[in-house]
Structures are given as C-alpha cells and as structure tokens.
Write an enzyme that holds these catalytic residues in place. Structure first.
Site, PDB file in Angstrom:
ATOM      1  N   ARG A 549      -5.777   7.686  -4.049  1.00  0.00           N
ATOM      2  CA  ARG A 549      -6.718   7.253  -5.793  1.00  0.00           C
ATOM      3  C   ARG A 549      -7.517   6.417  -5.684  1.00  0.00           C
ATOM      4  O   ARG A 549      -7.701   5.402  -4.564  1.00  0.00           O
ATOM      5  CB  ARG A 549      -5.217   6.275  -6.353  1.00  0.00           C
ATOM      6  CG  ARG A 549      -5.194   7.516  -7.400  1.00  0.00           C
ATOM      7  CD  ARG A 549      -3.620   6.441  -7.668  1.00  0.00           C
ATOM      8  NE  ARG A 549      -3.026   6.269  -6.392  1.00  0.00           N
ATOM      9  CZ  ARG A 549      -1.132   6.110  -7.484  1.00  0.00           C
ATOM     10  NH1 ARG A 549      -1.169   6.138  -8.821  1.00  0.00           N
ATOM     11  NH2 ARG A 549      -0.647   5.667  -6.509  1.00  0.00           N
ATOM     12  N   SER A 610      -2.473   1.855   3.963  1.00  0.00           N
ATOM     13  CA  SER A 610      -1.038   1.912   4.202  1.00  0.00           C
ATOM     14  C   SER A 610      -0.495   2.530   5.994  1.00  0.00           C
ATOM     15  O   SER A 610      -0.003   3.231   5.615  1.00  0.00           O
ATOM     16  CB  SER A 610      -0.405   2.799   2.942  1.00  0.00           C
ATOM     17  OG  SER A 610      -0.721   2.312   1.620  1.00  0.00           O
ATOM     18  N   ASP A 664       0.362  -1.293   1.270  1.00  0.00           N
ATOM     19  CA  ASP A 664       1.078  -1.153   0.487  1.00  0.00           C
ATOM     20  C   ASP A 664       1.974  -1.835  -0.173  1.00  0.00           C
ATOM     21  O   ASP A 664       1.488  -2.318  -1.492  1.00  0.00           O
ATOM     22  CB  ASP A 664       0.990   0.082   0.098  1.00  0.00           C
ATOM     23  CG  ASP A 664       1.557   1.054   1.141  1.00  0.00           C
ATOM     24  OD1 ASP A 664       1.855   0.235   1.915  1.00  0.00           O
ATOM     25  OD2 ASP A 664       2.758   2.112   1.488  1.00  0.00           O
TER      26      ASP A 664
HETATM   27  C1  BG6 Z   1       1.687   4.271  -5.123  1.00  0.00           C
HETATM   28  C2  BG6 Z   1       0.681   2.948  -4.420  1.00  0.00           C
HETATM   29  O1  BG6 Z   1       2.853   3.304  -6.211  1.00  0.00           O
HETATM   30  O2  BG6 Z   1       3.559   3.831  -4.048  1.00  0.00           O
HETATM   31  C3  BG6 Z   1       0.608   2.538  -2.957  1.00  0.00           C
HETATM   32  O3  BG6 Z   1      -0.137   2.968  -5.448  1.00  0.00           O
HETATM   33  C4  BG6 Z   1       1.837   3.998  -1.965  1.00  0.00           C
HETATM   34  O4  BG6 Z   1      -0.276   2.350  -2.720  1.00  0.00           O
HETATM   35  C5  BG6 Z   1       2.536   4.193  -3.062  1.00  0.00           C
HETATM   36  O5  BG6 Z   1       1.527   3.544  -0.447  1.00  0.00           O
HETATM   37  C6  BG6 Z   1       4.174   4.900  -1.971  1.00  0.00           C
HETATM   38  O6  BG6 Z   1       4.915   5.688  -2.068  1.00  0.00           O
HETATM   39  P1  BG6 Z   1       4.339   7.506  -2.136  1.00  0.00           P
HETATM   40  O7  BG6 Z   1       6.315   7.783  -2.401  1.00  0.00           O
HETATM   41  O8  BG6 Z   1       2.676   7.479  -2.353  1.00  0.00           O
HETATM   42  O9  BG6 Z   1       4.266   7.044  -0.735  1.00  0.00           O
HETATM   43  C1  GLC Z   2       4.259   3.290   6.706  1.00  0.00           C
HETATM   44  C2  GLC Z   2       2.934   2.443   7.131  1.00  0.00           C
HETATM   45  C3  GLC Z   2       3.387   1.355   6.610  1.00  0.00           C
HETATM   46  C4  GLC Z   2       3.223   1.307   5.104  1.00  0.00           C
HETATM   47  C5  GLC Z   2       4.725   2.428   4.537  1.00  0.00           C
HETATM   48  C6  GLC Z   2       4.724   2.865   2.875  1.00  0.00           C
HETATM   49  O1  GLC Z   2       5.489   2.663   7.526  1.00  0.00           O
HETATM   50  O2  GLC Z   2       3.137   2.560   8.447  1.00  0.00           O
HETATM   51  O3  GLC Z   2       2.056   0.034   6.658  1.00  0.00           O
HETATM   52  O4  GLC Z   2       3.317   0.253   4.423  1.00  0.00           O
HETATM   53  O5  GLC Z   2       4.542   3.174   5.318  1.00  0.00           O
HETATM   54  O6  GLC Z   2       3.885   3.604   2.498  1.00  0.00           O
END
Ligand code: BG6
Ligand code: GLC
Ligand code: GLC
Length: 924
Positions: A549, A610, A664
C-alpha cells in the site's frame, strides 16, 4: 374391491345349531358376529385418506415442522448408503425390542462377496416381565448377561468383538453409535432410559458384567437392519418394512429434504416411526370400540395408535376383546366367557395366526380356545376364524396404505412417475401369516398403481443388515482413531505451552544480551509512543503483508486522515531482482502522487518494511534475510532505505524524503498507541507473525544508554530455528518447511501464520488420504498442488455460521470432491491446526507481557497489545484462543487486545511525525 370386512364372511352356510335355550340361533350368532366385524371394514376411500394424511405428516416432519405427538417422527439414521456387498468380518448382533419379550444374540460372518452367505449362530432369551418394566440398568445388565452366556456357549477365536445393537424403539440418533431413546413402545417401560443414550447404557452394562470386552460400534432400528440385510437383487432395497410386535418402515430419502440434517447431497435412511401416526382426525373413522379399549388398557394410552391396529403385540389382544364381547353378547361359546378370556394378554399373535390359517384344522382352533377355558361349540371355530381374519385383514390393509404413503413420498422426492423399488420385509407377522403380505400387496397396487414394487423377505431376521451397518461403523471408527492419532501432536497441553513461554523468555533475554539466540531482538530506535502533538502530511509505504500500500497520512489536531491505494506485487517481482522490486515500488509511489495531486512535493516518508532489519538509526535498516515468500536478489545485507533512495534516483522526476523505516509490528503498536497510551506491544498474525514491545533500554546490550525505553522488534517468527521447538514440531511441519523457499528458517512462524497453516492442513490431508481415511483413499492432483489452501479458507471453513455443506462447497471449489464424513474430518483438521497456532501465539504474548511486568518489578501489569493481520482478524476463533492462552499463562497481566483499524502505515507516518518533530526541536 371397495370394501373389506373379513375375507370369507360371505360364506355363511352350514353353521351348526345351538343347543342352549335363550341364546341366538346359529344364524343369529353369525349375524351378530358379522355385524360386529363390520367395524373392522376399511373402505378404499378411507385407505386413501390414511395414505394422504400419513404422507402429509411425513412431509411436515421432514420439513422440521412436526409438533403433535400423533405425527410420525421421520428420524434420520446415520446410514447413508445401501450395502455394496463388500462388507466383511465377524460381528456380534444384539436385538432388543423387535420380537416382543425376547432378546436375540447372533454371530454374523460377512464374507465380503455378494451372494455368499454363512448361516449365523443365534440364541434367543426370554426377558422376564419384571425386567421389561423395571429399572433400565436391570434390562441392560440382563442384555450383557445374555451376551456372555451366548459367548460362553459359542466360544469365538477373536478377541476383537464388535457389536451391532438393533434397538427397535424411536430414538434420536446423533451418530452411528449414539442414540437417545425418545419413548418406550410395545410393552417396555424401564425407568431411567428415556432421554439417555442406549449405546452408553449397553456399554456400561457390558463393563459391569466384565466377562468380555465388546465394542458397541453401531446402533440401528430393526427396519434399517431389515433393509440393509437384503441381498441386492436387480436394484438395491431402499425400503425396510417391519411388522412384528410393532410396525414401522424406513426408506432412503434425499438428504436435502431432511431439514434437521445439514446435507444437500446424497441419501439418508429415515425411520418413519409410523406407529405413532394417527390422531382422531386421521384414524378416527376406522377406530373401533375395541381399539379404544385396547388403547386404554395399554401401558401408553393415547400413544402409538396406528401401531396398535397393526403390530403383532396388539392383534391377539384385539381378537381377545372382540371374542370376549361376542361371548358376552351370547354370539359365541354358548354365551360364556372364561377368566382367561377376560385377562389381558391371554391371546397371542401365534394363536391368532394359527387359528386364522386356512390349512389348520378346526381341531387346532378348538384346542387353543379350550386352553383358554372356553366351551367351544361347533360353529364357534369358524366364527372365531372370521374374527381373526377381520382383525388381520384390516392390519394388512392399513399397513399397505402406510407403505403406499412411503412409496408416494419416494416417487415425489425422486421425481419419478414410474417408481421401481424393492421393499425388504421382516417380522413375525410376515413370517407366520402368508396372506398378510398378499393383502398388503393388493392394497399397495390399489393405492399406488404406478409403482412397480417387489417384496424381498429379510435375511436372518435383519441380523445380517445390522452386521452390515456395524461393518461400516467399525471402518469409520477405525478412521476416527487414525484421525485422532494424526492430530494428537497438535493438541498442546498447559505444560507444553508453559514450556514454550519459558523458552521464549529465555531466548528474549539472551537475544537482548547479544548472546546466541533464535530471537534477534532488534532495536528499532523508536523510544516513545506518540504524544498527540504530532502534525503534518506524510507519505507512507506498507510492504510485506498481503497487500502493498501507498498512503497519504494527514495528522491534524482533529485526528488522522488516511488516503491509500493498494498495489500488487507480482510473485515474479517479489522473487526477482532487488532493483526490479524497488523500481516497482517507486513506480507505484509516482502513480499515487499523480493521482493525489502530490507530484513534485517532497513529503516526509515512513516505510513499513515487514522483514527483519538491523537498524542503526530510524532511517537505516539492513535487511538480514527475506521471509514470507519474498526472495528478491541482492537485497539481503543491504540498507533498504538506500535501495529505495537509489531507485528514486533512477527515476529522476521524483523527490522523496525517507525519514523512518519501521517493522509492521512497530507500525501497528504506534498506530494503536495513538489511541491508547497503554499500548506497548505490537503483534502481527497474518501472512507472517511477529511481535515488538517496549523494552528497558538498559537491557538492550547493542544500544548505548541506561534510561528510558526502546521498542524491540523480536522477529519471533524465527523462534525455534536453533532446534528448541523440536519436540513440538510434527512431520507435517517438517514437510512444509522442506518445501518452503527458506528451509530451516522461521520455525515458529511456520507453525502459526497464514502463509503456512493451509499448507500444514494440506499435508495432513495428504497423509489421511494415504491411510484411506479421507477421499476414499484416492489421491487427487489438486491435493498435491502447493498452496491451494489459503488462510482465507481456513477462516471460512471454521466459521460457525457456515454449515458443513458450505465447508464442502469450499473444498469442492478447490477441486476436492468429498463426502459429508470427509467434510467433518477436514473441519477437524483445520481446527486442530489453527488451535495450535493460536495457542503458540498466546504463549509468545504471555512471554512478552511477563517480561515487561518483570522488567518493571510490578505485581500486576495492565497493558494493551495492538494487533493486525488477516489471520487474527478474519479467523472466527483465533483471537479468543490467543487471549485465553495469555490469561492462563500470564495470570498477573491484564492484557487488552486492540485491533489496528488503519494498518501499520499510519504507525509508520506517526513514527515519521515524531522524528520530524524531534528534528525541528533540534533545529530550534
Ligand atoms: C496490515 C498492515 O494491515 O497487516 C501490514 O498494514 C501488515 O503492515 C499486515 O504487514 C499483516 O497482515 P497480512 O495478513 O496482510 O500479512
Ligand atoms: C515476518 C517478518 C517480520 C514481520 C512478520 C509479520 O516474520 O520477518 O518482520 O513482522 O513477518 O508481517
Ligand atoms: C415400534 C418402534 C419402532 C420399530 C417398530 C417395529 O414402532 O417404535 O422403532 O421399528 O416398533 O419393531
């Protein structure tokens, strides 16, 4: 033939003369008898009315609307298909309730090949009257005793005794081996059984008896045993009809028509329980004064009215009441009764069938009547035979009308004009009285002429059918054991979870001290959660979850406004070259800026990235390794902010000011922290899983300073990579790990997060299929396909609002055709896998909050955890299980979970805002 009183009543010549004065002369006697028997006449119109009314009652009950006690029950059994003839093995069968006051034990051998049959061994035991009316325990103890006696007399070589229980009373079945008695019928009335599972009662009694170890595998109604035991002829038998002590039928109904079942496919055997049919409206016109009298003197007045006109337990009694009445009228036995004739139960079904049998001589009738203490005149034998015929004929015709209702139902539900069907018949009334079947057949032809019905007598009195069902049940039970064995390692107890928590705490401490640990405990340079004074417009990127995003975040005194757009990152880009990936990211930013009218502006940018990064400052993050399916080359070991800046440089048109890089978890904690200052933990359970929290700076060896806090990105996904989770890992975890792009890495994450749970489920399903437990043992290409199970499916499958049939629809959409047993097992697999994931995650959170509490030397800690991630948010039970585990393992911490609403981009912008505020202060 429009009416039927009593067959042969027209032939009235040749009655002997009466010698006693004052009594009706023979022709008067026969007039009186005939007049009385008129009541037993049932016209064709009445039969049609009964057929229609019964059909209506059946349809109402199928639709789940039956309310009155006089309606039929339509009880689904757990029998879903007629036998294939391939069932095999040795089975014990216990029959209770079909044949009056007796109980039968059989030893049935199924050969596994159609047409081959071995005569079963059997033994009948008479149930003492006091047992039929005494405490339930006594009845079941008696049954267990009979089983032992049978086995003592016929020793068998196998230790593995599997029993099928034929229990012929109305029961609510909830499984092949679970069945609750609704109410006793047919002369039984043992206390403490109604409302209880009769299988359990039998199991308890067998245990009390202690002589043999017998596994009660299945319970069936006698009609089902009758249907299932039939040798399939041209087609399978799909109706079972019993007229013995009581009467009833079962048939194969389309499952989608049975409201109480959650099934839209296939057929299920339904026991009609037509004995209870008949309120005054439906049966009123055919009920005689004798029926009323019989009902009143029965154990269950007002109940089973239809059965009381047909079942063998009552036919003798009806005849007795008629004979007593006629004797009192002076039309029989010289006007005299006898004590026996006036006592309930003195005339039995056997007497009636014998007396009515045209082949039996008058001498036999005389003998029976004389045994009752009656003085039998010469015309009496003939007249008594008329009475028997009238009662029997009415029973056969009523039974025919009821069967006609079932056949009409089948015709309707199968949408067939011409129905060709085989009906299995069983019970002593058929066996002892051949004309019962022919009258019944005649009636059926009259009422449903378009049905081509063949009647097939049951084999071994239904015992073989019970053994068939038992064979299927035994196979299913074996499957269930295999399922349980397979899932057992996923069911973690409190000790195991507490051990995970303790190991996690130890790994945290080591990681913070810089010692070898699977937890990297990365400093983030975020020292405080927002204080609300931050202002300005910021750009944010959010990379690494399900969606990439780009966001515009406006922080004003009135709150935070977010505009964002989702862009896709194709797999070829995520796993291509680093340059390609970062060029793609910059392209998306340019596109976003254009759309938002921000082109040319250099807004401060916060980058949620992340993946594990070693940070040396807020705007420096060296990617340690990719996780979660990303694998772009030439990025590991590089500063991600530099990579982004270089890509910006390649696109000369854009100006961007990258201020902060955040994980994240950190973004989520900051975002939730803006609303709740107690939020000091960030948790992600989505594609991957991870947590961060506010640690005391003095505990962070790699960052100078002794006071204040710093947010630590734990990178807990890697927990256990040193082998410490070894004992908890199953072979399925190992399979998933081996097939991943980073084998040996992210052990904890691979047991918890959405990217892997579907794969674990798929590997378990493959294993269960190879054991023959699922999908009839047939491996499909689809199931071999990696990643066909998305996290979304797990959440959908376990959603309480979804019926099992929808679970199946989901799986069928994936190209996995399955039966309802399969659907249930798949659901259980999903539950076990997601429950373990949630509990492990809870053990992790418990470790984190306990660490914070201990850091601060608090007795009690109140803390909030900001959470994000599709698995956590969409799964129906995940969050509840995490919270429950935390309560269990960290009872001194009051933990509130806050779901992040705006994603972690908002948090990244807030980190950027704080940094800008601090930078401005530095300038002043
Ligand atoms: C989102 C966050 O809502 O959730 C992200 O904005 C995050 O930063 C993510 O990585 C994690 O959830 P998923 O299910 O999208 O991996
Ligand atoms: C993975 C990444 C970590 C992140 C997590 C959730 O474990 O290594 O940095 O926070 O996924 O998205
Ligand atoms: C009674 C029972 C029924 C059984 C029938 C024939 O009606 O309620 O379950 O099938 O008798 O034995």
């Amino acid at each position: 033939m429009d009416s039927i009183g009593a067959v042969g009543l027209q032939q009235r010549e040749g009655f002997p003369s009466c010698s006693q004065k004052g009594l009706p002369c023979p022709s008067d006697s026969s007039e009186l008898v005939l007049e009385c028997l008129q009541q037993f006449k049932v016209t064709q119109t009445q039969l049609q009315q009964i057929q229609t009314s019964l059909l209506g009652s059946m349809e109402q009950a199928l639709g789940g609307q039956a309310s009155s006690a006089s309606a039929v029950r339509m009880l689904p059994t757990y029998v879903g298909s007629t036998p294939h003839g391939t069932e095999q093995g040795d089975f014990l069968v216990l029959e209770l309730g079909a044949t009056g006051a007796s109980l039968r034990v059989l030893w049935v051998t199924l050969m596994g090949t159609e047409g081959h049959r071995m005569e079963p061994r059997s033994q009948e035991f008479v149930i003492p009257p006091e047992v039929m009316l005494g405490p339930g325990q006594q009845l079941f103890d008696f049954a267990a005793h009979c089983l032992s006696e049978f086995l003592d007399a016929f020793p068998v070589s196998t230790q593995d005794l599997q029993l099928g229980f034929s229990f012929s009373f109305p029961c609510h079945q909830t499984g092949l081996d679970r069945s609750t008695l609704i109410s006793w019928t047919k002369g039984f009335r043992c206390s403490g059984v109604e409302g209880h599972d009769v299988v359990q009662l039998l199991r308890d009694a067998i245990k009390r008896q202690g002589a043999y170890s017998i596994d009660v595998v299945a319970v069936v109604n006698d009609t089902v045993g009758t249907m299932m035991g039939c040798e399939p002829g041209v087609g399978p038998c799909e109706v079972g009809l019993v007229v013995d002590t009581g009467t009833n039928a079962c048939y194969m109904e389309e499952a989608r028509h049975v409201a109480v079942l959650d099934e839209d496919r296939g057929r299920v055997c339904v026991s009609v329980e037509w004995g209870s049919f008949g309120d005054d409206e439906a049966l009123g016109p055919v009920l005689t004064t004798f029926d009323h009298a019989l009902d009143q003197e029965s154990l269950n007045p007002g109940a089973q009215r239809f059965e009381k006109m047909i079942g063998g337990l009552y036919l003798g009694e009806l005849v007795r009441l008629v004979l007593a009445h006629l004797a009192q009228q002076g039309a029989l036995f010289g006007g005299c009764t006898s004590p026996a004739l006036l006592s309930r139960g003195s005339i039995l079904l056997e007497h009636v069938t014998e007396m009515e049998d045209p082949l039996a001589g008058a001498a036999r009738v005389h003998a029976i009547l004389q045994d009752l203490g009656l003085s039998v005149g010469t015309s009496d034998a003939e007249l008594v035979r008329y009475v028997c015929t009238a009662v029997f004929t009415r029973a056969a015709r009523l039974c025919g009308a009821a069967l006609a209702a079932v056949l009409s139902r089948l015709q309707h539900s199968r949408e067939q004009q011409m129905l060709q069907i085989a009906v299995a018949t069983g019970g002593r009334v058929f066996e002892q009285h051949p004309s019962f079947l022919s009258i019944l057949q005649e009636t059926v032809m009259l009422l449903v002429p378009e049905c081509d019905v063949s009647f097939i007598p049951s084999v071994d009195g239904g015992g073989r059918g019970v053994a068939m069902v038992t064979a299927v049940a035994a196979r299913l039970a074996a499957h269930r054991r295999l399922l349980e064995e397979t899932l057992a390692p996923f069911r973690l107890n409190r000790e195991q979870l507490a051990a995970v928590q303790a190991q996690m705490q130890e790994a945290m401490a080591k990681g913070l001290r810089g010692e070898a640990s699977s937890l990297r405990m990365l400093p983030t340079y975020v020292r405080a959660t927002p204080d609300g004074s931050e202002r300005g417009d910021f750009l944010a990127l959010d990379l690494g979850g399900t969606n990439f995003r780009v966001l515009l975040v406006r922080v004003t005194a009135g709150g935070v406004q977010i505009t964002s757009q989702v862009y896709s990152i194709p797999e070829c880009v995520a796993q291509g070259s680093g340059q390609q990936l970062f060029d793609h990211i910059v392209d998306c930013i340019v596109d976003f800026q254009q759309k938002q009218g921000l082109s040319g502006q250099s807004l401060p940018l916060g980058f949620t990235f992340s993946f594990p990064c070693r940070q040396l400052g807020l705007d420096q993050g060296i990617l340690l390794n990719w996780t979660k399916g990303f694998n772009a080359s030439d990025c590991e070991g590089q500063d991600v902010v530099c990579l982004l800046r270089e890509a910006i440089g390649r696109k000369q048109a854009v100006k961007l000011n990258v201020v902060a890089i955040v994980n994240d978890t950190v973004g989520t904690m900051m975002s939730c922290g803006y609303e709740d200052p107690r939020c000091e933990v960030g948790l992600i359970v989505g594609t991957g899983t991870n947590a961060c929290y506010m640690e005391e700076l003095r505990n962070v060896a790699s960052v100078a300073g002794d006071s204040g806090h710093m947010c630590i990105n734990m990178e807990w996904g890697a927990f256990g990579d040193d082998g410490s989770l070894g004992l908890l890992r199953t072979c399925f975890d190992a399979n998933v790990d081996q097939a991943s792009i980073n084998p040996g890495k992210q052990s904890f994450e691979k047991m918890i997060s959405g990217m892997y749970l579907g794969e674990i489920v798929r590997h378990i399903l493959l294993h269960l299929t190879s054991l023959g437990v699922l999908f009839r043992g047939q491996q499909t290409q689809r199931l071999q396909t990696r990643d066909i199970f998305k996290t979304k499916f797990l959440s959908e499958i376990e959603s309480d609002s979804l019926a099992l049939r929808q679970v199946r629809a989901i799986l069928e959409d994936l190209g996995l055709p399955l039966t309802s047993d399969d659907a249930l097992m798949v659901l259980e697999v999903c539950q076990a896998v997601s429950q373990r994931a949630a509990q492990l995650c809870g053990a992790g959170v418990a470790a984190v909050v306990e660490k914070i509490r201990e850091n601060r030397g608090l007795e009690e800690l109140t803390v909030s955890v900001g959470v994000d991630g599709t698995l956590y948010k969409l799964h129906p039970h995940f969050s509840g299980l995490v919270a429950a585990t935390v309560r269990e393992l960290a009872p001194r911490c009051a933990v509130t979970f806050l779901q992040s609403e705006d994603g972690s981009g908002k948090g990244a912008a807030l980190v950027t805002a704080v940094a800008c505020r601090l930078a401005q202060m530095d300038h002043v």
